[in-house]
Motif scaffolding. Structure first.
Motif, PDB file in Angstrom:
ATOM      1  N   TRP A  38     -37.787  -3.700  20.455  1.00  0.00           N
ATOM      2  CA  TRP A  38     -37.026  -4.953  20.360  1.00  0.00           C
ATOM      3  C   TRP A  38     -35.925  -4.761  19.333  1.00  0.00           C
ATOM      4  N   PRO A  39     -34.724  -5.294  19.578  1.00  0.00           N
ATOM      5  CA  PRO A  39     -33.589  -4.983  18.706  1.00  0.00           C
ATOM      6  C   PRO A  39     -33.597  -5.637  17.328  1.00  0.00           C
ATOM      7  N   LYS A  40     -34.514  -6.542  17.067  1.00  0.00           N
ATOM      8  CA  LYS A  40     -34.518  -7.199  15.755  1.00  0.00           C
ATOM      9  C   LYS A  40     -35.955  -7.467  15.316  1.00  0.00           C
ATOM     10  N   THR A  41     -36.136  -7.634  14.029  1.00  0.00           N
ATOM     11  CA  THR A  41     -37.438  -8.038  13.505  1.00  0.00           C
ATOM     12  C   THR A  41     -37.659  -9.494  13.886  1.00  0.00           C
ATOM     13  N   ARG A  89     -46.298  -4.089  12.652  1.00  0.00           N
ATOM     14  CA  ARG A  89     -45.331  -3.035  12.953  1.00  0.00           C
ATOM     15  C   ARG A  89     -45.865  -2.269  14.145  1.00  0.00           C
ATOM     16  N   ILE A  90     -45.043  -2.131  15.190  1.00  0.00           N
ATOM     17  CA  ILE A  90     -45.418  -1.364  16.366  1.00  0.00           C
ATOM     18  C   ILE A  90     -44.416  -0.236  16.508  1.00  0.00           C
ATOM     19  N   ILE A  91     -44.955   0.972  16.613  1.00  0.00           N
ATOM     20  CA  ILE A  91     -44.111   2.160  16.660  1.00  0.00           C
ATOM     21  C   ILE A  91     -44.353   2.867  17.988  1.00  0.00           C
ATOM     22  N   VAL A  92     -43.288   3.031  18.770  1.00  0.00           N
ATOM     23  CA  VAL A  92     -43.351   3.767  20.031  1.00  0.00           C
ATOM     24  C   VAL A  92     -42.164   4.717  20.090  1.00  0.00           C
ATOM     25  N   ASN A  93     -42.279   5.740  20.907  1.00  0.00           N
ATOM     26  CA  ASN A  93     -41.201   6.701  21.109  1.00  0.00           C
ATOM     27  C   ASN A  93     -40.291   6.165  22.215  1.00  0.00           C
ATOM     28  N   MET A  94     -39.226   5.496  21.816  1.00  0.00           N
ATOM     29  CA  MET A  94     -38.320   4.892  22.794  1.00  0.00           C
ATOM     30  C   MET A  94     -37.583   5.946  23.621  1.00  0.00           C
ATOM     31  N   ASN A  95     -37.364   7.138  23.075  1.00  0.00           N
ATOM     32  CA  ASN A  95     -36.738   8.211  23.864  1.00  0.00           C
ATOM     33  C   ASN A  95     -37.625   8.601  25.034  1.00  0.00           C
ATOM     34  N   ASP A  96     -38.922   8.690  24.802  1.00  0.00           N
ATOM     35  CA  ASP A  96     -39.865   9.025  25.863  1.00  0.00           C
ATOM     36  C   ASP A  96     -39.826   7.961  26.966  1.00  0.00           C
ATOM     37  N   ILE A  97     -39.846   6.706  26.578  1.00  0.00           N
ATOM     38  CA  ILE A  97     -39.802   5.617  27.559  1.00  0.00           C
ATOM     39  C   ILE A  97     -38.482   5.663  28.333  1.00  0.00           C
ATOM     40  N   ALA A  98     -37.367   5.827  27.625  1.00  0.00           N
ATOM     41  CA  ALA A  98     -36.059   5.878  28.279  1.00  0.00           C
ATOM     42  C   ALA A  98     -35.960   7.062  29.233  1.00  0.00           C
ATOM     43  N   THR A  99     -36.555   8.176  28.878  1.00  0.00           N
ATOM     44  CA  THR A  99     -36.550   9.346  29.767  1.00  0.00           C
ATOM     45  C   THR A  99     -37.382   9.065  31.013  1.00  0.00           C
TER      46      THR A  99
END
Length: 177
Positions: free
Chosen positions: A52-55, A138-148
């Motif tokens: 998400w682009p903002k807190t 706080r949720i941390i995901v690999n957005m590059n992996d999802i975008a790929t």
């Protein structure tokens, strides 16, 4: 939420309570019921998610995020991989999870149309508790992996990746001169 052995202030967390909370949290998300998710958050929740682009601050912000997420991925489900791991310095726990979903609606923001692609990714939740609820998340995901996986970014080693890198190199040379 009724609690058994609730110790979520400055005290150490009761492992049984944290296990129960983790189950409630996962069930709420997998039910796709915003009321269940929001019930587990304090009114002044501070929620930071890589997706998400903002807190987010407060339940209204989180509700908007839930609506957007479930619109894009209506079959989104989570499975706990490991945890909860309870912090020794305060009412905090971390969870490692796996998600699966099919991209069936727009990702908005930024406006990416549905691809119909199935994705699988993992991530980490870090919950800070207060009064039996999550006060900071706080949720941390690999957005590059999802975008790929969605085809938004080229795969590693692909021709498209090589072209993209080449274009970046040309742009870098151009901006330095």
């Amino acid at each position: 939420m009724e609690s058994r052995g609730e110790q979520t202030s400055a005290q150490k967390l009761d492992p049984a309570w944290v296990d129960e909370f983790a189950e409630l949290w996962g069930n709420a998300w997998n039910a796709h019921d915003p009321a269940q998710v929001l019930e587990l958050l304090t009114d002044d929740i501070v929620y930071d998610d890589s997706a998400w682009p903002k807190t987010m601050r407060g339940k209204a912000d989180v509700r908007e995020f839930l609506d957007h997420g479930w619109r894009a991925f209506p079959d989104l489900t989570f499975e706990l991989i490991a945890g909860p791991h309870i912090a020794g310095d305060g009412p905090r726990a971390a969870y490692w999870w796996k998600a699966t979903a099919t991209h069936q609606g727009p990702i908005d923001p930024p406006g990416i149309p549905a691809t119909g692609k199935q994705i699988e990714f993992d991530g980490v939740d870090i919950h800070d508790y207060r009064d039996g609820k999550i006060a900071k998340l706080r949720i941390i995901v690999n957005m590059n992996d999802i975008a790929t996986q969605l085809g938004i970014l080229p795969g590693p080693g692909s021709t498209a990746e090589k072209i993209m890198v080449g274009m970046h190199k040309l742009r870098s040379r151009h901006t330095r001169s």
